[in-house]
Design a protein around this motif. Structure first.
Motif, mmCIF file in Angstrom:
data_model
loop_
_atom_site.group_PDB
_atom_site.id
_atom_site.type_symbol
_atom_site.label_atom_id
_atom_site.label_comp_id
_atom_site.label_asym_id
_atom_site.label_seq_id
_atom_site.Cartn_x
_atom_site.Cartn_y
_atom_site.Cartn_z
ATOM 1 N N UNK A 138 0.830 -1.207 0.000
ATOM 2 C CA UNK A 138 0.000 0.000 0.000
ATOM 3 C C UNK A 138 0.862 1.253 0.000
ATOM 4 N N UNK A 139 1.929 1.227 0.800
ATOM 5 C CA UNK A 139 2.800 2.397 0.897
ATOM 6 C C UNK A 139 3.523 2.691 -0.404
ATOM 7 N N UNK A 140 4.135 1.663 -1.009
ATOM 8 C CA UNK A 140 4.912 1.879 -2.228
ATOM 9 C C UNK A 140 4.031 2.254 -3.415
ATOM 10 N N UNK A 141 2.854 1.630 -3.525
ATOM 11 C CA UNK A 141 1.982 1.900 -4.661
ATOM 12 C C UNK A 141 1.324 3.277 -4.536
ATOM 13 N N UNK A 142 0.880 3.611 -3.334
ATOM 14 C CA UNK A 142 0.148 4.868 -3.145
ATOM 15 C C UNK A 142 1.064 6.085 -3.064
ATOM 16 N N UNK A 143 2.338 5.891 -2.755
ATOM 17 C CA UNK A 143 3.243 7.041 -2.630
ATOM 18 C C UNK A 143 3.323 7.871 -3.912
ATOM 19 N N UNK A 144 3.579 7.262 -5.089
ATOM 20 C CA UNK A 144 3.603 8.094 -6.299
ATOM 21 C C UNK A 144 2.241 8.674 -6.655
ATOM 22 N N UNK A 145 1.165 8.020 -6.241
ATOM 23 C CA UNK A 145 -0.168 8.575 -6.469
ATOM 24 C C UNK A 145 -0.324 9.864 -5.668
ATOM 25 N N UNK A 146 0.091 9.816 -4.388
ATOM 26 C CA UNK A 146 0.045 11.023 -3.558
ATOM 27 C C UNK A 146 1.024 12.074 -4.066
ATOM 28 N N UNK A 147 2.153 11.616 -4.602
ATOM 29 C CA UNK A 147 3.143 12.556 -5.139
ATOM 30 C C UNK A 147 2.557 13.345 -6.303
ATOM 31 N N UNK A 148 1.763 12.679 -7.145
ATOM 32 C CA UNK A 148 1.116 13.377 -8.254
ATOM 33 C C UNK A 148 0.196 14.478 -7.725
ATOM 34 N N UNK A 149 -0.582 14.171 -6.689
ATOM 35 C CA UNK A 149 -1.469 15.183 -6.107
ATOM 36 C C UNK A 149 -0.671 16.384 -5.627
ATOM 37 N N UNK A 150 0.453 16.128 -4.980
ATOM 38 C CA UNK A 150 1.311 17.211 -4.470
ATOM 39 C C UNK A 150 1.858 18.054 -5.625
ATOM 40 N N UNK A 151 2.347 17.384 -6.681
ATOM 41 C CA UNK A 151 2.959 18.116 -7.784
ATOM 42 C C UNK A 151 1.924 18.919 -8.562
ATOM 43 N N UNK A 152 0.724 18.370 -8.723
ATOM 44 C CA UNK A 152 -0.344 19.134 -9.374
ATOM 45 C C UNK A 152 -0.572 20.433 -8.616
ATOM 46 N N UNK A 153 -0.608 20.331 -7.307
ATOM 47 C CA UNK A 153 -0.794 21.513 -6.463
ATOM 48 C C UNK A 153 0.389 22.466 -6.583
ATOM 49 N N UNK A 154 1.596 21.904 -6.509
ATOM 50 C CA UNK A 154 2.791 22.736 -6.558
ATOM 51 C C UNK A 154 2.961 23.472 -7.867
ATOM 52 N N UNK A 155 2.571 22.834 -8.970
ATOM 53 C CA UNK A 155 2.677 23.467 -10.284
ATOM 54 C C UNK A 155 1.514 24.425 -10.553
ATOM 55 N N UNK A 173 1.484 14.451 3.388
ATOM 56 C CA UNK A 173 1.733 15.682 4.139
ATOM 57 C C UNK A 173 2.038 16.840 3.198
ATOM 58 N N UNK A 174 2.834 16.565 2.174
ATOM 59 C CA UNK A 174 3.166 17.621 1.219
ATOM 60 C C UNK A 174 1.911 18.116 0.501
ATOM 61 N N UNK A 175 0.982 17.199 0.226
ATOM 62 C CA UNK A 175 -0.251 17.579 -0.453
ATOM 63 C C UNK A 175 -1.232 18.260 0.486
ATOM 64 N N UNK A 176 -1.222 17.864 1.761
ATOM 65 C CA UNK A 176 -2.153 18.444 2.734
ATOM 66 C C UNK A 176 -1.503 18.467 4.118
ATOM 67 N N UNK A 177 -0.741 19.517 4.433
ATOM 68 C CA UNK A 177 -0.018 19.584 5.705
ATOM 69 C C UNK A 177 -0.914 19.803 6.915
ATOM 70 N N UNK A 178 -2.210 19.927 6.709
ATOM 71 C CA UNK A 178 -3.101 20.180 7.843
ATOM 72 C C UNK A 178 -3.379 18.928 8.670
ATOM 73 N N UNK A 179 -3.202 17.743 8.075
ATOM 74 C CA UNK A 179 -3.452 16.503 8.809
ATOM 75 C C UNK A 179 -2.194 16.139 9.600
ATOM 76 N N UNK A 180 -2.260 16.288 10.904
ATOM 77 C CA UNK A 180 -1.085 16.117 11.764
ATOM 78 C C UNK A 180 -0.645 14.659 11.891
ATOM 79 N N UNK A 181 -1.511 13.713 11.474
ATOM 80 C CA UNK A 181 -1.112 12.311 11.544
ATOM 81 C C UNK A 181 0.132 12.048 10.711
ATOM 82 N N UNK A 182 0.249 12.722 9.585
ATOM 83 C CA UNK A 182 1.335 12.417 8.663
ATOM 84 C C UNK A 182 2.696 12.738 9.275
#
Length: 335
Positions: free
Chosen positions: A129-146, A209-218
Motif C-alpha cells: 500500500x505504501x509503495x503503490x500509493x506514494x507516487x499517487x500522492x506525489x502526483x497530487x502534491x505536484x499538481x498543487x505545486x505546479x 503531508x506535502x499535499x495536505x499539511x493540515x493533517x497532523x497524523x502524517x
C-alpha cells in the motif's frame, strides 16, 4: 486538502538548505534523463500483474515506472506527461479493492492484495500500500505545486485514493510503528514490521503531508518511523561508522539492497523536512550507507555487493538519486 485551494499558499515544514547540496535544478534535470524508462513499455508492469494478480508487482515494478514519469512531470509539467501519469494512476485505481476480505486480518480491508508471505491467503501488506500509493500522492502534491488547474480534478482523485490506502493500515499502527497483522503468520502477530515496510508507509505519509499539511497524523507517523530507523543504526566504537542493519527490529541479518535504498531514501526525505536527524547524525548514516551500498567490500548484499556501479548503473542511479543528491561525488558519477 490544499488542491481545492490551488491559488492559496499551503504551509509546510522548511527544507534544510545546504551550500554544498546538489541544486534542485541539477537534481530534477538528471532525474528526468535517467534511461530507466526506456527499458519498459508503458504497460509492462500491468501485464505482469495481470498474470499474477499480486500486489508485489505493482509495488516493486509499477511504482518505479510511475515515479519515473513523475520525475519528468516535476521538471517539465506538460499535458502529454500528465496524461501518461493519469493512465497509470487509472490502472492502479481500477486494481484497488475497497473493503476486500483479508484472509489474515479476518476483516474488510482496502488496498492492493497479495497472497505471498501470507500462506496463500489474500491480504493487504503495508509495504505494498505504501509503495503503490506514494507516487499517487506525489502526483497530487505536484499538481498543487505546479498550480496545474487542468489536472486539479485528477489530483484530487489521486489524493483521495492515496488517503484510502493510508487509512487502511491505521488498525495496524501502534506505538511501535506498523505491526504484523492477523493470526496465522508464525506467531508474528503484533511484531513490528521490517524497517523497509515502515519506510514505505512513512514515504506515503511524506507525500500526503506535502499535499495536505493540515493533517497532523502524517508528521506523527513520519517522526515515529524515522526515530525507529535512526535508533537501529548503531555506532561501531572502533570504526566510528554507523552499522545499518535494518531488516527488522532485533535482526542480525544484512538488508537486501532494494530494501535498504527504500529505507535510506525515506531518511533523506525526513531529514530534508528537518525531522529527527540533525546534520551530524544524517551525514554519519549517509556516509555509512554509501560505504555499504557502493563501496568496495559492500555490506549490503544483492546486485550491488562488492561493486562500484556495474550493469545496473542506470537503475541504481534512478532509485537512489534522492540519496546521492546529498553526496556530490556519487551524484556526479550518475551524470
Amino acid at each position: 486538502m490544499c488542491l481545492a485551494l490551488l491559488l492559496s499558499s499551503c504551509s509546510s515544514l522548511m527544507e534544510v538548505e545546504k551550500s554544498d547540496r546538489v541544486s534542485n535544478e541539477e537534481f530534477l534535470a538528471l532525474n528526468a534523463k535517467i534511461e530507466y524508462r526506456g527499458k519498459r513499455s508503458d504497460d509492462f508492469c500491468f501485464k505482469k500483474y495481470a498474470d499474477s494478480g499480486d500486489a508485489g508487482i505493482l509495488a516493486w515494478c509499477e511504482s518505479y515506472v510511475l515515479n519515473d514519469l513523475l520525475d519528468i512531470y516535476e521538471y517539465r509539467p506538460t499535458k502529454e506527461i500528465a496524461d501518461q501519469i493519469w493512465q497509470h494512476i487509472s490502472w492502479l485505481k481500477a486494481s484497488f479493492i475497497e473493503n476486500g476480505s483479508d484472509g489474515i486480518r479476518y476483516r474488510k480491508v482496502s488496498g492492493w492484495f497479495s497472497k505471498k508471505y501470507s500462506k496463500n491467503k489474500p491480504t493487504v501488506w503495508a509495504v505494498h500500500n505504501g509503495m503503490i500509493a506514494s507516487p499517487i500522492a506525489r502526483f497530487a502534491w505536484l499538481v498543487n505545486g505546479h498550480g496545474d488547474i487542468a489536472n486539479a480534478e485528477r489530483g484530487q482523485v489521486a489524493f483521495d485514493l492515496a488517503v484510502k490506502a493510508f487509512d487502511a493500515m491505521e488498525q495496524d499502527w501502534t506505538s511501535d510503528g506498523y505491526v504484523y497483522p492477523g493470526h496465522d503468520l508464525n506467531g508474528k502477530k503484533g511484531v513490528p514490521l521490517p524497517y523497509n515496510m515502515q519506510a514505505a508507509m512513512g514515504m506515503l505519509a511524506y507525500y500526503l503531508y506535502q499535499a495536505d499539511p493540515r493533517d497532523k497524523r502524517y508528521v506523527g507517523r513520519m517522526t515515529t518511523i524515522a526515530r525507529m530507523i535512526n535508533d537501529a543504526a548503531y555506532i561501531d566504537p572502533r570504526s566510528g561508522k554507523a552499522h545499518l542493519v535494518w531488516p527488522y527490529r532485533g535482526a542480525s541479518g544484512i538488508e537486501d539492497s532494494s530494501h535498504a535504498f527504500l529505507t535510506m531514501g525515506y531518511l533523506v526525505r525526513v531529514y530534508e523536512l528537518g525531522l529527527v536527524l540533525d546534520d551530524k547524525r544524517f551525514n554519519l548514516i549517509l556516509s555509512s550507507f554509501l560505504d555499504g551500498a557502493v563501496g568496495k567490500g559492500s555490506k549490503i548484499r544483492a546486485n550491488l555487493k562488492g561493486e562500484k556501479f556495474a550493469s545496473s548503473f542506470d537503475s541504481t542511479c534512478y532509485r537512489a538519486l534522492v540519496i546521492y543528491r546529498h553526496h556530490r561525488p556519487t551524484f556526479d558519477r550518475c551524470k
